[in-house]
Structure formats: C-alpha cells, structure tokens
Scaffold this active site. Structure first.
Site, PDB file in Angstrom:
ATOM      1  N   TYR A  17       0.804  -1.217   0.000  1.00  0.00           N
ATOM      2  CA  TYR A  17       0.000   0.000   0.000  1.00  0.00           C
ATOM      3  C   TYR A  17       0.843   1.276   0.000  1.00  0.00           C
ATOM      4  O   TYR A  17       0.306   2.370  -0.132  1.00  0.00           O
ATOM      5  CB  TYR A  17      -0.912   0.035   1.233  1.00  0.00           C
ATOM      6  CG  TYR A  17      -1.840  -1.139   1.333  1.00  0.00           C
ATOM      7  CD1 TYR A  17      -2.842  -1.334   0.396  1.00  0.00           C
ATOM      8  CD2 TYR A  17      -1.716  -2.059   2.366  1.00  0.00           C
ATOM      9  CE1 TYR A  17      -3.698  -2.423   0.487  1.00  0.00           C
ATOM     10  CE2 TYR A  17      -2.570  -3.148   2.464  1.00  0.00           C
ATOM     11  CZ  TYR A  17      -3.555  -3.322   1.521  1.00  0.00           C
ATOM     12  OH  TYR A  17      -4.400  -4.392   1.607  1.00  0.00           O
ATOM     13  N   HIS A  22      -4.333   6.116  -1.328  1.00  0.00           N
ATOM     14  CA  HIS A  22      -4.929   6.064   0.012  1.00  0.00           C
ATOM     15  C   HIS A  22      -3.886   6.342   1.097  1.00  0.00           C
ATOM     16  O   HIS A  22      -4.242   6.644   2.230  1.00  0.00           O
ATOM     17  CB  HIS A  22      -5.561   4.692   0.221  1.00  0.00           C
ATOM     18  CG  HIS A  22      -6.835   4.696   1.002  1.00  0.00           C
ATOM     19  ND1 HIS A  22      -7.638   5.806   1.178  1.00  0.00           N
ATOM     20  CD2 HIS A  22      -7.475   3.682   1.659  1.00  0.00           C
ATOM     21  CE1 HIS A  22      -8.689   5.482   1.898  1.00  0.00           C
ATOM     22  NE2 HIS A  22      -8.612   4.200   2.209  1.00  0.00           N
ATOM     23  N   TYR A  65      -5.141  -0.433  10.171  1.00  0.00           N
ATOM     24  CA  TYR A  65      -5.628  -0.135   8.827  1.00  0.00           C
ATOM     25  C   TYR A  65      -6.489   1.110   8.886  1.00  0.00           C
ATOM     26  O   TYR A  65      -6.969   1.520   9.947  1.00  0.00           O
ATOM     27  CB  TYR A  65      -6.387  -1.336   8.246  1.00  0.00           C
ATOM     28  CG  TYR A  65      -5.439  -2.412   7.791  1.00  0.00           C
ATOM     29  CD1 TYR A  65      -4.738  -2.271   6.602  1.00  0.00           C
ATOM     30  CD2 TYR A  65      -5.211  -3.534   8.572  1.00  0.00           C
ATOM     31  CE1 TYR A  65      -3.838  -3.242   6.189  1.00  0.00           C
ATOM     32  CE2 TYR A  65      -4.320  -4.511   8.167  1.00  0.00           C
ATOM     33  CZ  TYR A  65      -3.632  -4.349   6.974  1.00  0.00           C
ATOM     34  OH  TYR A  65      -2.741  -5.298   6.575  1.00  0.00           O
ATOM     35  N   ASN A 113     -13.567   6.288   5.307  1.00  0.00           N
ATOM     36  CA  ASN A 113     -13.646   5.383   6.458  1.00  0.00           C
ATOM     37  C   ASN A 113     -12.657   5.717   7.568  1.00  0.00           C
ATOM     38  O   ASN A 113     -12.947   5.498   8.748  1.00  0.00           O
ATOM     39  CB  ASN A 113     -13.488   3.935   6.010  1.00  0.00           C
ATOM     40  CG  ASN A 113     -14.698   3.453   5.244  1.00  0.00           C
ATOM     41  OD1 ASN A 113     -15.817   3.890   5.498  1.00  0.00           O
ATOM     42  ND2 ASN A 113     -14.488   2.570   4.292  1.00  0.00           N
TER      43      ASN A 113
END
Length: 188
Positions: A17, A22, A65, A113
């Site tokens: 990631y 993100h 996360y 989120n």
C-alpha cells in the site's frame, strides 16, 4: 506540556500500500519528518510517533488499517491530554483533484472510512483536517480501485506540488498560525 498538538497522517500498513493514493496521509507525515530531520521513534500496537518538545507537537502514523485509525487518535489524545480541536488529521480526499490541498476545521466524514473512525472514537467532528486531493482523470469510477491505485509517472509533478503545499500548511499549523488564517491562504 502546554497546548500540545497532534498531527497524524492516515494510511494503510504494508509495502503493498506504500505508494497508493490512500496512503497520501503517510506520505505527508514522512515529508514532514524529513523537514524536521527526525523519525518516528516510539511505537505501540496502535501507532508510531515522535514528540517534538520544542514545537509542542506529536507527529504520528497509526499502525492500524485506515478503517481503524480512530483507535490510535483517541489513544494519543488521552495519552498526551490533547483536545480534539488541537488535532490535525491528514488524509487522501477523492473529491479533489491531485495537486489540491484543503484545510477544514470540522465536518462529516464524506464517506472516508478513516475519518469515520476518528469521528467515532473522538465522539466529535470538531477536529482539524488537511485534505490531500488524489483524484485523477485517468482513474476508475470504482472507489476501491481509485484509492488503491498508485500515482502515475505523469502525476509526479502534481504530487510534489501538493506535498510542498501540505508541508507549508502543516508547518504553519505547528508554528501556531490559526486555522482560519491557514484556510484563508491554502483554500484560496
């Protein structure tokens, strides 16, 4: 310590990631650490952080996360007795094109989120945000595909411009410039 602030960048753990859109919040924190010639020195199961006593600020990245980022932010606020209005959360913003940096003092999560988690754990929407635009003309319309995609070589100049703007804004915040003044300058 009087009026300590928290600047926390949101992202996802793992090398897979590291270069994704993100993880823009992590990229900004990494650049800020470089500016101050420091590294995140301490860690617990929720995050990594460093307290810069001279600047009265904690710089941090959660070890959770994205969807659980609020756990670390709540812990940090409790650990250092930081009020939510002294928190700056740095995160990717799909509503803005790459190159855009916007500051905000409060508000909803807008389907992010990580921000939903911070709001839930702090039990308030009243914390500062630096929103880092990640939208690209070349990206899919499927949310997950967009945020998990990497910046393209053609986007590198815009990415660097946005990182520079974000660092200027955060340096002002750390130096005590009011959010209203920062918003006037960086949201223009």
């Amino acid at each position: 310590m009087d009026k300590l602030r928290l600047v926390v960048g949101l992202g996802n753990l793992g090398k897979q990631y590291a270069e994704t859109r993100h993880n823009a919040g992590f990229k900004v924190i990494d650049r800020l650490l470089s500016l101050y010639h420091v590294q995140l020195e301490e860690r617990n199961n929720l995050g990594e952080f460093i307290l810069l006593r001279k600047h009265k600020v904690v710089l941090a990245k959660p070890n959770t996360y994205m969807n659980h980022s609020g756990k670390f932010v709540k812990w940090a606020c409790q650990n250092w007795n930081i009020k939510p209005d002294k928190v700056m959360v740095v995160y990717d913003e799909l509503a803005f094109p790459l190159g855009t940096v916007r500051l905000k003092m409060q508000g909803s999560a807008n389907n992010h989120n990580g921000i939903k988690s911070v709001i839930a754990h702090l039990n308030t929407e009243h914390f500062n945000r630096l929103r880092f635009g990640i939208k690209s003309d070349n990206t899919s319309n499927i949310l997950h595909e967009v945020v998990m995609s990497e910046f393209t070589p053609a986007e590198r100049n815009l990415l660097e411009t946005a990182l520079t703007k974000a660092i200027e804004a955060l340096k002002g915040y750390i130096d005590g410039v009011t959010m209203l003044k920062l918003m006037e300058v960086f949201n223009a």
